[in-house]
Design an enzyme around this catalytic site. Sequence first.
Site, PDB file in Angstrom:
ATOM      1  N   SER A  97      23.097 -18.911  11.323  1.00 35.09           N
ATOM      2  CA  SER A  97      21.926 -18.625  10.491  1.00 35.09           C
ATOM      3  C   SER A  97      20.707 -18.373  11.357  1.00 35.09           C
ATOM      4  O   SER A  97      19.879 -17.505  11.056  1.00 35.09           O
ATOM      5  CB  SER A  97      21.660 -19.799   9.543  1.00 35.09           C
ATOM      6  OG  SER A  97      22.735 -19.997   8.667  1.00 35.09           O
TER       7      SER A  97
ATOM      8  N   SER B 148      28.601 -15.734  13.669  1.00 32.62           N
ATOM      9  CA  SER B 148      27.137 -15.608  13.702  1.00 32.62           C
ATOM     10  C   SER B 148      26.487 -16.811  13.025  1.00 32.62           C
ATOM     11  O   SER B 148      26.949 -17.287  11.978  1.00 32.62           O
ATOM     12  CB  SER B 148      26.698 -14.327  12.999  1.00 32.62           C
ATOM     13  OG  SER B 148      27.226 -13.191  13.644  1.00 32.62           O
TER      14      SER B 148
ATOM     15  N   ARG C  57      21.290  -6.617   7.479  1.00 33.48           N
ATOM     16  CA  ARG C  57      21.492  -7.205   8.800  1.00 33.48           C
ATOM     17  C   ARG C  57      22.427  -6.341   9.653  1.00 33.48           C
ATOM     18  O   ARG C  57      23.267  -5.599   9.132  1.00 33.48           O
ATOM     19  CB  ARG C  57      22.045  -8.623   8.682  1.00 33.48           C
ATOM     20  CG  ARG C  57      23.409  -8.694   8.035  1.00 33.48           C
ATOM     21  CD  ARG C  57      23.987 -10.095   8.099  1.00 33.48           C
ATOM     22  NE  ARG C  57      23.285 -11.032   7.237  1.00 33.48           N
ATOM     23  CZ  ARG C  57      23.649 -12.299   7.090  1.00 33.48           C
ATOM     24  NH1 ARG C  57      24.695 -12.770   7.753  1.00 33.48           N
ATOM     25  NH2 ARG C  57      22.978 -13.100   6.287  1.00 33.48           N
TER      26      ARG C  57
ATOM     27  N   GLN D 261      19.138 -21.641   0.709  1.00 38.22           N
ATOM     28  CA  GLN D 261      20.584 -21.446   0.607  1.00 38.22           C
ATOM     29  C   GLN D 261      20.951 -20.932  -0.776  1.00 38.22           C
ATOM     30  O   GLN D 261      20.547 -21.496  -1.790  1.00 38.22           O
ATOM     31  CB  GLN D 261      21.311 -22.772   0.859  1.00 38.22           C
ATOM     32  CG  GLN D 261      21.001 -23.388   2.212  1.00 38.22           C
ATOM     33  CD  GLN D 261      21.930 -22.883   3.302  1.00 38.22           C
ATOM     34  OE1 GLN D 261      22.191 -21.688   3.408  1.00 38.22           O
ATOM     35  NE2 GLN D 261      22.429 -23.791   4.113  1.00 38.22           N
TER      36      GLN D 261
ATOM     37  N   ARG E 235      25.922 -13.297   3.418  1.00 36.61           N
ATOM     38  CA  ARG E 235      26.909 -12.430   4.063  1.00 36.61           C
ATOM     39  C   ARG E 235      28.074 -12.181   3.115  1.00 36.61           C
ATOM     40  O   ARG E 235      28.418 -13.029   2.295  1.00 36.61           O
ATOM     41  CB  ARG E 235      27.403 -13.099   5.354  1.00 36.61           C
ATOM     42  CG  ARG E 235      28.203 -12.195   6.269  1.00 36.61           C
ATOM     43  CD  ARG E 235      28.424 -12.890   7.617  1.00 36.61           C
ATOM     44  NE  ARG E 235      29.236 -14.085   7.451  1.00 36.61           N
ATOM     45  CZ  ARG E 235      30.561 -14.114   7.549  1.00 36.61           C
ATOM     46  NH1 ARG E 235      31.226 -12.989   7.786  1.00 36.61           N
ATOM     47  NH2 ARG E 235      31.228 -15.230   7.410  1.00 36.61           N
TER      48      ARG E 235
ATOM     49  N   ASN F 198      28.510 -15.480  -3.370  1.00 33.00           N
ATOM     50  CA  ASN F 198      27.075 -15.362  -3.599  1.00 33.00           C
ATOM     51  C   ASN F 198      26.730 -14.567  -4.845  1.00 33.00           C
ATOM     52  O   ASN F 198      25.642 -14.721  -5.392  1.00 33.00           O
ATOM     53  CB  ASN F 198      26.394 -14.726  -2.380  1.00 33.00           C
ATOM     54  CG  ASN F 198      26.449 -15.625  -1.166  1.00 33.00           C
ATOM     55  OD1 ASN F 198      26.091 -16.792  -1.229  1.00 33.00           O
ATOM     56  ND2 ASN F 198      26.920 -15.086  -0.051  1.00 33.00           N
TER      57      ASN F 198
ATOM     58  N   ARG G   4      27.091 -57.462   1.107  1.00 34.29           N
ATOM     59  CA  ARG G   4      27.081 -56.135   0.496  1.00 34.29           C
ATOM     60  C   ARG G   4      26.022 -56.088  -0.613  1.00 34.29           C
ATOM     61  O   ARG G   4      26.087 -56.869  -1.570  1.00 34.29           O
ATOM     62  CB  ARG G   4      28.442 -55.810  -0.083  1.00 34.29           C
ATOM     63  CG  ARG G   4      28.548 -54.434  -0.733  1.00 34.29           C
ATOM     64  CD  ARG G   4      29.937 -54.226  -1.313  1.00 34.29           C
ATOM     65  NE  ARG G   4      30.939 -54.156  -0.260  1.00 34.29           N
ATOM     66  CZ  ARG G   4      31.332 -53.031   0.322  1.00 34.29           C
ATOM     67  NH1 ARG G   4      30.779 -51.868  -0.051  1.00 34.29           N
ATOM     68  NH2 ARG G   4      32.252 -53.038   1.258  1.00 34.29           N
TER      69      ARG G   4
END
Length: 460
Positions: free
Chosen positions: A136, A134, A125, A157, A67, A77, A215
């Site tokens: 995924s 919105s 889209r 992704q 998007r 992106n 630990r």
Amino acid sequence: MTATASAQDTTWSRIMETSGSPLLLASSLRMLSLKQLREGGRCAQVSSVPASPSSGHRHRAALILARGGSKGIPLKNIKNLAGVPLIGWVLRAALDSDVDSVWVSTDHDEIERVAKLWGAKVHRRSPEVSKDSSSSLETIQEFIRLRPEVDVICHIQATSPCLHPHHINEALQKITHQGFSYVLSVVRRHQFRWEELQENEDRNPMSFNINVAQRPRRQDWPGELYENGSFYFSTRKAWESGLTELGRIAYYEMPPEFSVDIDVDIDWPVAEQRVLRFGYFGREENAAVRLFLCKVSGCLTNGQIYMSVSGEDLVTINARDVAGIQMLQKENIEVILISSVNEPLSRGVLEKVSQRAGCGLSFTEQRNALEMQKLMDKRKLHWDQVAFMGSESEDVEIMSQAGLNGVPSDAPVAELIAAKYTCQRAGGHGAVREFAEYILSMKRKSSREENHERIDRHNF
């Protein structure tokens, strides 16, 4: 018709569909390796014809959601990461994997253009699934409603740039060969988790996965699996059900060096170093570069021409660029500066530049792939053994065929071509040195053993 010819016809058909102009066509050609064209390509990978449900083959579509309204990093992106648009890293891996089609779902014109340049199809889209709110899932459900031929959706992704084709293939086999319906990527972490308390709570927090009195050492504890957000694969039925009917679930464990996720600005420099070391550079990364062709004006020089009192043309070249040329020559990579009669620089100036740079000069009537082919034929080289640096629209033809290509950051067409590498430096200001370092890094990467830099808890 042979299978090879059929595959090539499908490949050319797909290129013509997505390009729309000579410039885009040449850029799209760049995304198909010469090996792919010689061997007929991956027919299922590039076919634009939906698989027939009656054929028994399950159509596997890779889908990247991108998007345009990213809040953390605007248009992240398509922001350059190590010289490549962020989305280009995962597209490159997806296109070289076993999926049948690669799609980018976006609402932004610029992301759509970049996605097509890198060889992906685009799902535009609707506004209903392009809001900040919105999910995924809503976007994927819209995609599969419009794509009835798709049986398996590989949701990848864009913010996981160290993804490789073998990650996709191995995870996909869990669905296609092992009968799982949902596969997610995970990474192993060695982190001790504690309960969060409210400020008014007067008690000790509880540990979820550690006994404080005992630990464990890191090498004695296997750690835990966490989602790394790289991908989510599932059958069509699972997505249509809103992921309420998942069936059999499997995870795919990715080594930590490949688990990179970018969300905020501070992640960017770390991811850039990681991707240069562990990212996927395409099938061409195994090709040994033997020849570097570099355009003079706009690449080795900044494009400016000075004139002396006596009327002589003067240009400047950067000492760092000369050092970069020498670095390549020390690795037995021949460097040739290329120019043509259409260049504004005289042949005399070009010869002086090549002498100062310590490399050869090719001065031709036209700067095109045919002239470069003559240089390669004399040296018995193939295009995948050639690296090229250009800066103008007329360079796109050569760039589309060279095994490696790059452009300076200030190239007029830097935003219009699917360059293999976009330099951070400008022409005449270290871009050639930067690209030379990139070429040498690819050479080291191709000669490195597959697991040479594998990181795990046993090697800590």
